[in-house]
Design an enzyme around this catalytic site. Structure first.
Site, short mmCIF file in Angstrom:
data_model
loop_
_atom_site.label_atom_id
_atom_site.label_comp_id
_atom_site.label_asym_id
_atom_site.label_seq_id
_atom_site.Cartn_x
_atom_site.Cartn_y
_atom_site.Cartn_z
N SER A 149 76.90 -34.34 83.20
CA SER A 149 76.77 -35.44 82.12
C SER A 149 77.86 -36.42 82.57
O SER A 149 77.81 -37.61 82.22
CB SER A 149 77.23 -34.87 80.92
N ASP B 9 84.08 -31.52 80.93
CA ASP B 9 83.63 -30.40 80.89
C ASP B 9 82.52 -29.99 81.88
O ASP B 9 82.65 -29.12 82.69
CB ASP B 9 82.97 -30.08 79.50
N GLU C 267 99.44 -19.55 62.28
CA GLU C 267 98.55 -20.04 63.28
C GLU C 267 98.54 -21.65 62.97
O GLU C 267 97.98 -22.59 63.88
CB GLU C 267 97.24 -19.61 63.54
N HIS D 228 99.55 -18.19 56.88
CA HIS D 228 99.06 -18.38 58.00
C HIS D 228 100.18 -18.92 59.33
O HIS D 228 100.47 -19.94 59.19
CB HIS D 228 98.05 -19.63 57.68
N CYS E 206 96.46 -13.41 56.19
CA CYS E 206 96.00 -13.57 55.07
C CYS E 206 94.96 -12.51 54.59
O CYS E 206 95.11 -11.50 54.22
CB CYS E 206 95.27 -14.91 54.92
#
Length: 510
Positions: free
Chosen positions: A222, A226, A171, A169, A81
């Site tokens: 936590s 992750d 993607e 695009h 793009c």
């Protein structure tokens, strides 16, 4: 290792480019268009460069324009793009505002069937357009590769410089063979497909060992995917020189503090549990604004964390479980994109915490983190847990956070999750949770009138958290959950279900 360099000009789709490249087992990293990426060039064998789209026009006075000579010579370059328009512009082509803005689905009416970029592409394949400018004149030596019914230049190449430009695009999901376009470009670049979770772990361990050089590190756990994966990864790299701290902020799910600590101990992670419930709840007293909540929780967290970290000796590094969607939503990669909400683990440390930062999975998506965790041998009970926000239940309690409201939400959330697991629906959704609303409604229980709180249930399907659709849970299931919540929790007399996708909404309510 072979790698692709992605330069971001502010497109909202840049992270999707990286996802597809990695799906093809080729490593890549995203850099803002205007930063020095020499370190990346020195660490990897760059086989190609991809230039993203942008909200700008190349004709804007403040448009981000790169110097082509600054790019690596001889490697193939794919402009998408804006990236395609900018390269055409720099090489002598002309770009003008489109007479009719092209946005949405289009079909490639013609293309070069024998060109490697179009290998396996079907005639009339659907592509996704999002542009208000058009390449009206290609630069010298450029060759037209494809057109649509609306625009002449949908794709082109400059063979002498191995430059390729596509106006659409590839993607995004709506380009039906978008992954094939990216695959073909990687073939043009002659990339080795050798980037796997195992290779990532090997590379990450080597980097962590080099960075720490025998010194100690500290991190906050936590209980989520992750931080757990990062703790296991860094533990494998430096062992007990990683000191983990798990802070109970009083905003965790029901019984979570004890259960998470037990899990970490069973995994051999060096962790200390710290109960700081009173500090967090006192600081949140009377606060209703969600951003204020986040900032307060972040501040108190750092105060508690700093206090505990100071008790450790010879610690030089702080480890964080930041992942790429956190970065995208908190900071602009290239400048033009808009910050959606703050994340307490992104954006730098308070100056008083004099520790160097280690973020091993900063540029991984959630599903990639899970693959790394599986390779590390973490149990499914951790890897398949739904995402949980850093501020915890504070941003799922709309309005003031009190001990009583936390307990209401914990009970409702526990029932929802329990029923999802019983019906084997938990692993079919990306994230599910309950939200306590700041309203009360009239109800009837037995012969008595009630005036009690409302719980909203939220469940979404997603691939990486960047976009999400509301989960179509069975009506009978939702009815059963609602009945249990109202019957078992004194103080709640109404349950509603959120049927909004992201966008326009975010997954969390605050």
């Amino acid at each position: 290792m072979d790698a692709i360099l992605i330069l971001d000009f502010g497109s909202q789709y840049t992270q999707l480019i990286a996802r597809i490249v990695r799906e093809h087992r080729v490593y890549c990293e995203i850099f803002p268009w205007n930063v020095d990426y020499d370190e990346f060039r020195s660490r990897y064998n760059i086989k190609g460069i991809i230039l993203s789209g942008s909200p700008y026009s190349v004709n804007d006075s403040e448009a981000p324009i790169i110097r082509l000579e600054s790019l690596i010579p001889s490697v193939p370059i794919l402009g998408i793009c804006y990236g395609a328009q900018m390269m055409a512009y720099l090489l002598g082509g002309k770009i003008k505002a489109s007479e009719k803005r092209e946005y949405g689905r289009a079909r490639l009416a013609t293309f070069s069937y024998d060109h490697p970029l179009f290998d396996g592409i079907e005639p009339g394949t659907q592509v996704w357009m999002s542009h208000s400018d058009t390449i009206v004149e290609l630069p010298p030596e450029a060759r037209l590769l494809s057109s649509t019914e609306s625009i002449r230049v949908a794709a082109y190449e400059v063979p002498s410089r191995r430059i390729y430009g596509v106006q659409f695009h590839p993607e995004v999901y709506h380009t039906s063979q978008g992954k094939t376009f990216i695959h073909n470009f990687l073939n043009i670049c002659q990339c080795k497909r050798d980037w796997t979770p195992a290779s990532f772990i090997e590379d990450a361990i080597q980097k962590i060992r080099q960075q720490t050089n025998g010194k100690h590190a500290v991190m906050a756990l936590s209980g989520g995917v992750d931080s757990s994966v990062v703790a296991a990864l860094v533990t494998r790299a430096i062992g007990d020189r990683l000191h983990s701290i798990f802070v109970n902020n009083g905003l965790l799910r029901k019984n979570e503090f004890d259960s998470v600590l037990n899990t970490y101990h069973s995994l051999g992670i060096n962790v200390k549990g710290v109960d700081a419930c009173h500090e967090f709840l006192s600081a949140l007293h009377g606060i209703t604004d969600p951003e204020q909540k986040r900032k307060i929780i972040g501040r108190i967290f750092y105060e508690v964390f700093e206090r505990e970290a100071k008790q450790l000796k010879d610690v030089d590094f702080l480890v964080q479980g930041t992942i790429y969607p956190d970065v995208i939503e908190s900071v602009s990669v290239a400048g033009p994109s808009q910050t959606i909400k703050s994340h307490h683990n992104v954006g730098g440390l308070p100056s008083r915490i004099n520790l160097k930062l280690i973020e091993p999975v900063r540029y991984l998506f959630k599903d990639e983190v899970r693959k790394v965790g599986k390779e590390l041998g973490l149990p499914d009970g951790i890897l398949n847990r739904h995402p949980f926000p850093g501020p915890g239940l504070a941003i799922r309690i709309i309005g003031e956070v009190t001990k009583e409201r936390i307990e209401l939400l914990q009970e409702a959330d526990a029932i929802f999750i329990d029923e999802l697991k019983k019906e084997e629906l938990y692993d079919q959704v990306w994230q599910a949770f309950a939200v306590l609303l700041p309203v009360q409604t009239v109800g009837v229980m037995g012969d008595e009138r009630t005036y009690e709180s409302v719980i909203a249930l939220r469940a979404v399907t997603s691939r990486d958290g960047m976009t999400a659709d509301w989960a179509r849970l069975p009506n009978e299931f939702l009815a059963r959950v609602s009945t249990r919540i109202v019957n078992e929790i004194k103080g709640i007399n109404r349950v509603v279900y959120d049927i909004t996708s992201k966008p326009p909404s975010t997954i969390e309510w605050e």
